[in-house]
Design an enzyme around this catalytic site. Structure first.
Site, short mmCIF file in Angstrom:
data_model
loop_
_atom_site.label_atom_id
_atom_site.label_comp_id
_atom_site.label_asym_id
_atom_site.label_seq_id
_atom_site.Cartn_x
_atom_site.Cartn_y
_atom_site.Cartn_z
N ASN A 100 58.50 55.21 48.82
CA ASN A 100 57.38 55.52 47.91
C ASN A 100 56.58 56.68 48.50
O ASN A 100 56.07 56.58 49.61
CB ASN A 100 56.50 54.28 47.73
CG ASN A 100 55.66 54.39 46.47
OD1 ASN A 100 54.99 55.40 46.29
ND2 ASN A 100 55.70 53.38 45.62
N HIS A 133 58.10 46.83 37.41
CA HIS A 133 58.49 48.19 37.03
C HIS A 133 59.00 48.20 35.59
O HIS A 133 59.35 47.17 35.03
CB HIS A 133 59.60 48.72 37.95
CG HIS A 133 59.10 49.15 39.30
ND1 HIS A 133 58.95 48.28 40.33
CD2 HIS A 133 58.70 50.36 39.75
CE1 HIS A 133 58.48 48.94 41.39
NE2 HIS A 133 58.32 50.21 41.06
N HIS A 134 59.10 49.43 35.06
CA HIS A 134 59.66 49.68 33.72
C HIS A 134 61.09 49.14 33.61
O HIS A 134 61.79 48.98 34.62
CB HIS A 134 59.64 51.20 33.48
CG HIS A 134 60.35 51.97 34.55
ND1 HIS A 134 61.66 52.35 34.45
CD2 HIS A 134 59.95 52.38 35.79
CE1 HIS A 134 62.03 52.99 35.55
NE2 HIS A 134 61.01 53.01 36.39
N LYS A 137 64.53 50.80 35.19
CA LYS A 137 64.81 50.86 36.64
C LYS A 137 66.17 50.22 36.95
O LYS A 137 66.46 49.12 36.47
CB LYS A 137 63.69 50.16 37.42
CG LYS A 137 63.84 50.29 38.92
CD LYS A 137 62.54 50.05 39.65
CE LYS A 137 62.71 50.10 41.16
NZ LYS A 137 63.18 51.40 41.64
N1 LIG Z 1 60.23 57.21 46.44
C1 LIG Z 1 59.40 57.27 45.41
O1 LIG Z 1 58.20 57.57 45.55
C2 LIG Z 1 59.92 57.00 44.03
C3 LIG Z 1 61.26 56.74 43.87
N2 LIG Z 1 61.79 56.63 42.63
C4 LIG Z 1 63.25 56.51 42.56
O2 LIG Z 1 63.77 57.76 42.15
C5 LIG Z 1 64.99 57.57 41.44
C6 LIG Z 1 64.93 58.30 40.10
O3 LIG Z 1 63.94 57.72 39.29
P1 LIG Z 1 63.70 58.24 37.79
O4 LIG Z 1 63.43 59.70 37.78
O5 LIG Z 1 62.72 57.31 37.19
O6 LIG Z 1 65.14 57.98 37.15
P2 LIG Z 1 65.80 58.71 35.90
O7 LIG Z 1 66.92 57.82 35.44
O8 LIG Z 1 64.78 59.12 34.91
O9 LIG Z 1 66.41 60.05 36.54
C7 LIG Z 1 67.57 60.10 37.32
C8 LIG Z 1 68.34 61.34 36.93
O10 LIG Z 1 69.42 61.54 37.81
C9 LIG Z 1 70.47 62.15 37.06
N3 LIG Z 1 71.75 62.07 37.73
C10 LIG Z 1 72.83 61.29 37.47
N4 LIG Z 1 73.84 61.58 38.34
C11 LIG Z 1 73.35 62.55 39.17
C12 LIG Z 1 73.91 63.27 40.27
N5 LIG Z 1 75.17 63.05 40.68
N6 LIG Z 1 73.12 64.16 40.91
C13 LIG Z 1 71.86 64.41 40.49
N7 LIG Z 1 71.31 63.77 39.43
C14 LIG Z 1 72.04 62.85 38.79
C15 LIG Z 1 70.44 61.41 35.72
O11 LIG Z 1 71.03 62.19 34.72
C16 LIG Z 1 68.93 61.26 35.51
O12 LIG Z 1 68.41 62.30 34.73
C17 LIG Z 1 65.17 56.06 41.35
O13 LIG Z 1 66.03 55.64 42.39
C18 LIG Z 1 63.78 55.50 41.59
O14 LIG Z 1 63.78 54.20 42.12
C19 LIG Z 1 61.03 56.71 41.51
C20 LIG Z 1 59.69 56.94 41.60
C21 LIG Z 1 59.03 57.08 42.88
O1 LIG Z 2 62.05 53.38 39.91
C1 LIG Z 2 60.82 53.61 39.93
O2 LIG Z 2 60.20 53.96 38.91
C2 LIG Z 2 60.12 53.50 41.21
N1 LIG Z 2 60.82 53.32 42.29
C3 LIG Z 2 60.35 53.26 43.62
C4 LIG Z 2 60.74 51.95 44.27
O3 LIG Z 2 61.86 51.47 44.02
O4 LIG Z 2 59.97 51.42 45.06
C5 LIG Z 2 58.91 53.63 43.78
C6 LIG Z 2 58.03 53.37 42.61
O5 LIG Z 2 57.53 52.08 42.67
C7 LIG Z 2 58.65 53.69 41.27
#
Ligand SMILES: NC(=O)C1=CN([C@@H]2O[C@H](COP(=O)(O)OP(=O)(O)OC[C@H]3O[C@@H](n4cnc5c(N)ncnc54)[C@H](O)[C@@H]3O)[C@@H](O)[C@H]2O)C=CC1
Ligand SMILES: O=C(O)C1=N[C@H](C(=O)O)C[C@H](O)C1
EC number: 1.17.1.8
Length: 239
Positions: A100, A133-134, A137
């Site tokens: 995060n 979460h939504h 996820k």
């Molecule tokens: N560390 C943090 O602060 C946070 C982490 N996350 C994580 O980030 C990740 C993405 O979250 P979202 O944007 O909500 O998901 P999302 O599903 O909206 O976006 C993921 C994107 O990756 C694309 N994708 C598929 N295969 C791929 C490849 N080989 N290379 C690059 N892109 C590819 C998909 O087409 C999609 O557009 C999740 O694992 C989530 O848990 C999300 C929010 C905060």
């Molecule tokens: O998938 C998300 O949206 C998020 N993923 C991260 C997690 O798995 O902790 C961070 C955040 O809560 C949103």
């Protein structure tokens, strides 16, 4: 700073807006197999990976092999984290992973560690974690919930691990709920017969995650090595 976005979904698009507002340029948007894109250290200062669990390891290590520093926020791929760090060191590249990136959650992590230290000798309290979460996820529990559980396990010798829902007495139960449009809510609760104590972080949007990831990229540019958000925050708050 010239940024390659590895993943252009909900987070990739939010990061693009924040990066542009801070004067950066997005030069590549990777949405499928990274081998289909031209990426090199001349044209990219930092890659920011918010993709899918199955793609993260390949995306990250491909960048290390091209000496492109990587900020990784994708969750659900951490079985390969140690392998990724090894490749980063071998390639003399740079890496920050955080479950995060929100500054608020990183302060919440500090509170969690402090509270866990205070609670570890109080045997009448049991700990549990809830994350909401939504519904889109892909992984459960969230990476953030796993980080919170690991922080408690690190300081409490009575707790041996965590478990999704049905936990043994020496494990922390982690409850993962999915509700429409929730960006991310995490609660750590200690419960006894007498009272309960809760700490909670509620994200109101994805802005905080994206801002933290861009700040981490600004920190990582032109560095080599493996860093954490603690390094980024110490640098941010040094004055
Ligand atoms: N560390 C943090 O602060 C946070 C982490 N996350 C994580 O980030 C990740 C993405 O979250 P979202 O944007 O909500 O998901 P999302 O599903 O909206 O976006 C993921 C994107 O990756 C694309 N994708 C598929 N295969 C791929 C490849 N080989 N290379 C690059 N892109 C590819 C998909 O087409 C999609 O557009 C999740 O694992 C989530 O848990 C999300 C929010 C905060
Ligand atoms: O998938 C998300 O949206 C998020 N993923 C991260 C997690 O798995 O902790 C961070 C955040 O809560 C949103």
């Amino acid at each position: 700073m010239k940024i390659a976005l590895l993943g252009y979904g909900r987070m990739g698009k939010t990061i693009e807006k924040i990066a542009k507002s801070r004067g950066h340029e997005v030069v590549v948007k990777v949405s499928d197999d990274i081998d289909n894109y031209d990426l090199d250290a001349e044209s990219v200062d930092v890659a920011i990976d918010f993709s899918v669990p199955t793609a993260a390891f390949k995306n990250i290590t491909t960048c290390f092999r091209k000496q492109i520093p990587v900020v990784s926020g994708t969750t659900g791929w951490l079985d390969d984290y140690e392998k990724a760090k090894k490749i980063c060191s071998e390639e003399n590249s740079a890496f920050i992973y955080a479950s995060n990136f929100s500054l608020g959650v990183n302060i919440f992590f500090e509170l969690n560690q402090k509270l866990a230290g205070m609670m570890q000798s109080l045997e009448d309290y049991s700990a549990e974690i809830e994350e909401i979460h939504h519904t889109k996820k892909l992984d459960a529990p969230s990476g953030t919930a796993i980080s919170l559980a690991e922080q408690i396990i690190d300081v409490n010798p009575r707790i041996k691990g965590w478990q999704l829902e049905d936990a043994d007495k020496d494990e922390i139960p982690v409850y993962a709920k999915r509700e429409e449009d929730v960006p991310g809510t995490h609660t750590v609760k200690y419960d006894s017969e007498i009272d309960s104590i809760e700490i909670k972080h509620t994200a109101k949007s994805r802005q905080g995650f994206a801002l933290g990831a861009v700040i981490a990229g600004e920190y990582l540019k032109d560095k080599t090595g493996i860093f954490t958000m603690k390094d980024v925050l110490s640098d941010l708050f040094k004055n």
